[in-house]
Scaffold this motif. Sequence first.
Motif, PDB file in Angstrom:
ATOM      1  N   GLY A  52       0.755  -1.243   0.000  1.00 49.41           N
ATOM      2  CA  GLY A  52       0.000   0.000   0.000  1.00 49.41           C
ATOM      3  C   GLY A  52       0.787   1.296   0.000  1.00 49.41           C
ATOM      4  O   GLY A  52       0.200   2.364   0.131  1.00 49.41           O
ATOM      5  N   ASP A  53       2.084   1.245  -0.188  1.00 48.55           N
ATOM      6  CA  ASP A  53       2.893   2.463  -0.226  1.00 48.55           C
ATOM      7  C   ASP A  53       3.018   2.932  -1.674  1.00 48.55           C
ATOM      8  O   ASP A  53       3.551   2.198  -2.515  1.00 48.55           O
ATOM      9  N   PRO A  54       2.541   4.137  -1.991  1.00 52.15           N
ATOM     10  CA  PRO A  54       2.593   4.610  -3.384  1.00 52.15           C
ATOM     11  C   PRO A  54       3.997   4.603  -3.985  1.00 52.15           C
ATOM     12  O   PRO A  54       4.159   4.303  -5.171  1.00 52.15           O
TER      13      PRO A  54
ATOM     14  N   LEU B  47       7.833   1.900  -7.716  1.00 49.51           N
ATOM     15  CA  LEU B  47       9.031   1.087  -7.980  1.00 49.51           C
ATOM     16  C   LEU B  47       8.664  -0.181  -8.737  1.00 49.51           C
ATOM     17  O   LEU B  47       9.340  -0.559  -9.701  1.00 49.51           O
ATOM     18  N   SER B  48       7.596  -0.831  -8.311  1.00 50.82           N
ATOM     19  CA  SER B  48       7.203  -2.099  -8.929  1.00 50.82           C
ATOM     20  C   SER B  48       6.751  -1.922 -10.368  1.00 50.82           C
ATOM     21  O   SER B  48       6.814  -2.857 -11.158  1.00 50.82           O
ATOM     22  N   GLN B  49       6.312  -0.731 -10.702  1.00 49.08           N
ATOM     23  CA  GLN B  49       5.845  -0.455 -12.059  1.00 49.08           C
ATOM     24  C   GLN B  49       6.920   0.207 -12.914  1.00 49.08           C
ATOM     25  O   GLN B  49       6.676   0.553 -14.066  1.00 49.08           O
TER      26      GLN B  49
ATOM     27  N   GLU C 204      16.210   7.690   2.682  1.00 44.22           N
ATOM     28  CA  GLU C 204      14.936   7.263   3.272  1.00 44.22           C
ATOM     29  C   GLU C 204      14.176   6.332   2.329  1.00 44.22           C
ATOM     30  O   GLU C 204      13.500   5.396   2.774  1.00 44.22           O
ATOM     31  N   GLN C 205      14.268   6.603   1.035  1.00 46.28           N
ATOM     32  CA  GLN C 205      13.604   5.744   0.050  1.00 46.28           C
ATOM     33  C   GLN C 205      14.280   4.378  -0.001  1.00 46.28           C
ATOM     34  O   GLN C 205      13.606   3.359  -0.151  1.00 46.28           O
TER      35      GLN C 205
ATOM     36  N   ALA D 180      13.960  -1.328   1.226  1.00 45.04           N
ATOM     37  CA  ALA D 180      14.486  -2.503   1.928  1.00 45.04           C
ATOM     38  C   ALA D 180      13.441  -3.072   2.880  1.00 45.04           C
ATOM     39  O   ALA D 180      13.266  -4.301   2.957  1.00 45.04           O
ATOM     40  N   GLU D 181      12.749  -2.192   3.604  1.00 45.51           N
ATOM     41  CA  GLU D 181      11.695  -2.655   4.504  1.00 45.51           C
ATOM     42  C   GLU D 181      10.607  -3.387   3.725  1.00 45.51           C
ATOM     43  O   GLU D 181      10.107  -4.417   4.178  1.00 45.51           O
TER      44      GLU D 181
END
Length: 69
Positions: A23-25, A30-32, A41-42, A47-48
């Motif tokens: 749910g993180d935009p 990234l996935s797209q 921070e990104q 990584a999280e």
Amino acid sequence: MIDFSGRDEPAQKVMEHYAQRYGDPFVVGLSQGAASVVAPEQATGAAEFFWWMLDQSIADGESRKTLRC
């Protein structure tokens, strides 16, 4: 940006599936292939997500949930 080649399409679909669940935009971007890591921070957030995705995929496997790509 994560560069998925044509042969990596199943991996991209798996990442996108879990990114949507996460749910993180930013992670969805990234996935797209629409976002890149440009700040520390990104990188931490990515990584999280990957650790979360690993845990979720293990739990899904144990409960016999399948993802078809």
